[in-house]
Design a protein around this motif. Sequence first.
Motif, mmCIF file in Angstrom:
data_model
loop_
_atom_site.group_PDB
_atom_site.id
_atom_site.type_symbol
_atom_site.label_atom_id
_atom_site.label_comp_id
_atom_site.label_asym_id
_atom_site.label_seq_id
_atom_site.Cartn_x
_atom_site.Cartn_y
_atom_site.Cartn_z
ATOM 1 N N ASP A 164 11.904 32.047 -8.971
ATOM 2 C CA ASP A 164 12.719 33.110 -9.564
ATOM 3 C C ASP A 164 14.166 32.674 -9.819
ATOM 4 O O ASP A 164 15.026 33.492 -10.056
ATOM 5 N N GLY A 165 14.443 31.431 -9.813
ATOM 6 C CA GLY A 165 15.849 31.048 -9.998
ATOM 7 C C GLY A 165 16.010 29.712 -10.681
ATOM 8 O O GLY A 165 15.053 29.078 -11.127
ATOM 9 N N GLU A 166 17.239 29.310 -10.716
ATOM 10 C CA GLU A 166 17.587 28.062 -11.387
ATOM 11 C C GLU A 166 17.523 26.874 -10.425
ATOM 12 O O GLU A 166 17.593 25.740 -10.840
ATOM 13 N N GLN A 167 17.467 27.189 -9.145
ATOM 14 C CA GLN A 167 17.584 26.127 -8.142
ATOM 15 C C GLN A 167 16.477 25.096 -8.263
ATOM 16 O O GLN A 167 15.307 25.434 -8.383
ATOM 17 N N ARG A 168 16.920 23.863 -8.207
ATOM 18 C CA ARG A 168 15.987 22.768 -8.402
ATOM 19 C C ARG A 168 16.324 21.635 -7.434
ATOM 20 O O ARG A 168 17.490 21.400 -7.156
ATOM 21 N N ASN A 172 0.806 -1.222 0.000
ATOM 22 C CA ASN A 172 0.000 0.000 0.000
ATOM 23 C C ASN A 172 0.833 1.262 0.000
ATOM 24 O O ASN A 172 0.316 2.350 0.155
ATOM 25 N N VAL A 173 2.149 1.076 -0.111
ATOM 26 C CA VAL A 173 3.028 2.238 -0.087
ATOM 27 C C VAL A 173 3.324 2.690 -1.517
ATOM 28 O O VAL A 173 3.632 1.872 -2.380
ATOM 29 N N TYR A 174 3.200 3.964 -1.736
ATOM 30 C CA TYR A 174 3.526 4.545 -3.042
ATOM 31 C C TYR A 174 4.714 5.468 -2.858
ATOM 32 O O TYR A 174 4.775 6.200 -1.876
ATOM 33 N N VAL A 175 5.645 5.391 -3.796
ATOM 34 C CA VAL A 175 6.777 6.318 -3.723
ATOM 35 C C VAL A 175 6.557 7.380 -4.789
ATOM 36 O O VAL A 175 6.342 7.058 -5.952
ATOM 37 N N ILE A 176 6.563 8.631 -4.369
ATOM 38 C CA ILE A 176 6.407 9.697 -5.356
ATOM 39 C C ILE A 176 7.647 10.580 -5.325
ATOM 40 O O ILE A 176 8.340 10.660 -4.310
ATOM 41 N N GLN A 177 7.932 11.181 -6.463
ATOM 42 C CA GLN A 177 9.097 12.059 -6.502
ATOM 43 C C GLN A 177 8.631 13.499 -6.682
ATOM 44 O O GLN A 177 7.846 13.810 -7.575
ATOM 45 N N LEU A 178 9.099 14.331 -5.777
ATOM 46 C CA LEU A 178 8.753 15.749 -5.873
ATOM 47 C C LEU A 178 9.878 16.432 -6.648
ATOM 48 O O LEU A 178 11.052 16.242 -6.340
ATOM 49 N N ASP A 179 9.501 17.191 -7.620
ATOM 50 C CA ASP A 179 10.482 17.921 -8.425
ATOM 51 C C ASP A 179 10.208 19.402 -8.199
ATOM 52 O O ASP A 179 9.239 19.950 -8.701
ATOM 53 N N MET A 180 11.057 20.015 -7.396
ATOM 54 C CA MET A 180 10.780 21.395 -6.990
ATOM 55 C C MET A 180 11.733 22.371 -7.664
ATOM 56 O O MET A 180 12.922 22.106 -7.777
ATOM 57 N N GLN A 181 11.176 23.481 -8.077
ATOM 58 C CA GLN A 181 12.008 24.502 -8.721
ATOM 59 C C GLN A 181 11.620 25.859 -8.165
ATOM 60 O O GLN A 181 10.421 26.170 -8.055
ATOM 61 N N ALA A 182 12.634 26.631 -7.819
ATOM 62 C CA ALA A 182 12.350 27.974 -7.293
ATOM 63 C C ALA A 182 11.735 28.822 -8.395
ATOM 64 O O ALA A 182 12.126 28.730 -9.557
#
Length: 267
Positions: A214-218, A202-212
């Motif tokens: 106003d910037g390049e940071q990811r 019942n466990v799901y693994v999800i990947q969060l892809d975060m990006q700022a």
Amino acid sequence: MRKTSFKEEKIFNMRKFWGSESLASHVDFRRGSEMYCVYCGKKADTREHCPSKAFLKRPFPTDLPTVPACKKCNNSFSSDEKFTKKMINFLYMYYLKSDNSFSISCKDDDRETQEAKKAVKEFIKKPYFDERMANVFRKLAICHAAYEISIGFYSDDWQGRPKYILYVLRPMLEEEKWKNLECAEVIDNDCLPEIGSRGFGNVYVIQLDMQAIDGEQRAKANMCILDWVDIQEGYYKYQAFLREEAICVKMIFNDFLYAEVMFEREI
Ligand SMILES: [Zn+2]
């Protein structure tokens, strides 16, 4: 010889117990094999449905989870379960009917119905913690933990005595708070259910892809989410998982009553 179809051969049944044999006798009902009661650890000879059919409507799901239990323990909860079911029904009727009324039909005139009728009148006047309902939530939590995360009480160092039991009715909360209770659970990576346990499926693994903005940071982050086990839509669902050094079990009855039980390791 019977031919096995491709489909039968290839499907991996995540709800089957795939864990270690040493645990199986405590958490998996297998007719004819040696089994131990999930509640008291003595020899088990009966099959305990979790949840009990008292909390479901007909037709019952055909694949209800079951765990081994001895006859004595299996029977010892039936009166409290009946009482709890009646309490939930009466409270549901009271809160959801516009005139806040509830009624009991003549054919339901057994002891538990009468006791629940009395108790619900008290509860409406002033909500209180009902020991009989709490006893049922503890019992259900033990079954769910055994079934989902292969924790065999009395076979290891967990104890059946909970650290806390809480329950709340939906009309007592703001809707947003209720929705939060219903959210899927985020599981710590080091608290994942054992491989082979049913909960693992019942466990799901999800990947969060975060990006700022106003910037390049990811940044990327993995997150494990545990879904509810929906036994019968609108009637009963639960989650059982480990959180740090504790077992947590959550149950929702009739989309109306939320109960949570936590057990800690015996020190
Ligand atoms: Zn027992």
